[in-house]
Scaffold this active site. Structure first.
Site, PDB file in Angstrom:
ATOM      1  N   SER A  43      12.086 -60.665 -82.128  1.00  0.00           N
ATOM      2  CA  SER A  43      12.190 -61.276 -80.577  1.00  0.00           C
ATOM      3  C   SER A  43      10.154 -61.834 -80.887  1.00  0.00           C
ATOM      4  CB  SER A  43      11.839 -60.074 -80.216  1.00  0.00           C
ATOM      5  OG  SER A  43      10.491 -59.579 -80.473  1.00  0.00           O
ATOM      6  N   GLY A  80      14.260 -57.039 -81.698  1.00  0.00           N
ATOM      7  CA  GLY A  80      14.619 -55.304 -81.950  1.00  0.00           C
ATOM      8  C   GLY A  80      14.626 -55.333 -83.601  1.00  0.00           C
ATOM      9  N   ASN A 109       8.634 -55.078 -86.645  1.00  0.00           N
ATOM     10  CA  ASN A 109       9.519 -53.890 -85.854  1.00  0.00           C
ATOM     11  C   ASN A 109       9.807 -52.939 -86.863  1.00  0.00           C
ATOM     12  OD1 ASN A 109      10.564 -54.478 -83.293  1.00  0.00           O
ATOM     13  ND2 ASN A 109      11.669 -56.208 -83.913  1.00  0.00           N
ATOM     14  N   ASP A 190       3.599 -57.282 -71.993  1.00  0.00           N
ATOM     15  CA  ASP A 190       3.414 -55.947 -72.648  1.00  0.00           C
ATOM     16  C   ASP A 190       2.840 -56.366 -73.673  1.00  0.00           C
ATOM     17  OD1 ASP A 190       4.091 -57.985 -74.189  1.00  0.00           O
ATOM     18  OD2 ASP A 190       6.209 -57.438 -74.321  1.00  0.00           O
ATOM     19  N   HIS A 193       4.214 -59.570 -76.724  1.00  0.00           N
ATOM     20  CA  HIS A 193       5.302 -61.159 -77.384  1.00  0.00           C
ATOM     21  C   HIS A 193       4.080 -62.344 -76.272  1.00  0.00           C
ATOM     22  CE1 HIS A 193       8.301 -58.108 -76.953  1.00  0.00           C
ATOM     23  NE2 HIS A 193       8.012 -58.568 -77.553  1.00  0.00           N
TER      24      HIS A 193
END
Length: 228
Positions: A43, A80, A109, A190, A193
């Site tokens: 991502s 992801g 991840n 979040d 990111h």
């Protein structure tokens, strides 16, 4: 005896002259095929939460448009994705895109899921080997994870990138998010990111390592890996 009019002889001489052959479509040197950079990540490279055109890989393609040599950027990053998933899908992508340079940006991840660093190292190295077998060069982008995963795990996780880069003599950017983490507006809500505003900064961090490789590829020379 057959007499050929002078005007016909002149046309024959013109058509068969070396200059005419060079100026004909058949005699022209075709433009070289564009060189391809493959961005293979998660991502952080997939323009997560924003238009694809705003992500740093798209900005990279815009920057490459300024160069005399034609370049294409193939961004196949998937939000992801893990190193295990990347290892599975990479061979087909290499066959399809035939890159000369690959920006390998996976592993975040794995860390967020607490997966074993040894398995991550194995997957990353297998991907580097596949890239080399395909005749391309790797720029490895490292990543860091939050300290709440414990000092022992985070140190082992981060060491995977540095150790692999040294062992395989790879061009390496340890943490291309470093310059944005403490700046206002550079992360999404979040806290993980990068925002749209951060994308040019990410590109600059990548470009500092990538530019020597681009120049070497344009010159037909082996890229300068590592810090050399």
């Amino acid at each position: 005896m057959l007499r050929i009019p002078l005007v016909v002889m002149g046309l024959i001489a013109l058509l068969w002259s070396p200059g005419a052959a060079a100026n004909s479509p058949e005699g022209q040197n075709p433009s070289p095929e564009p060189l391809t950079i493959l961005v293979f990540g998660d991502s952080l490279s997939a323009a997560y939460g924003m238009p694809e055109s705003a992500g740093w890989p798209a900005l990279l393609e815009e920057r490459l448009e300024e160069r005399e040599r034609d370049w294409e950027v193939e961004n196949v990053s998937i939000s992801g994705d893990t190193t295990a998933g990347g290892r599975t899908r990479l061979p087909e992508v290499l066959d399809r895109t035939a890159p000369v340079l690959v920006i390998l940006a996976l592993g975040g991840n794995d860390g967020l899921r607490g997966l074993p660093p040894a398995a991550m190292r194995e997957n990353l190295e297998a991907m580097v080997e596949a890239i080399e077998t395909a005749g391309a060069e790797t720029l490895l982008l490292g990543i860091r994870i939050p300290p709440n995963y414990g000092r022992r795990y985070t140190e082992r996780f981060e060491a995977v990138y540095a150790d692999l880069a040294e062992a395989r003599e790879l061009a390496f950017e340890p943490f291309f998010l470093e310059d944005i983490l403490l700046e206002d507006g550079m992360l999404m809500d979040d806290g993980i990111h990068p925002s749209e505003a951060a994308q040019p900064h990410l590109l600059d961090a990548v470009w500092s390592r990538l530019e020597p490789m681009v120049k070497a590829a344009e010159a037909g020379k082996p890229p300068c890996n590592g810090d050399g």
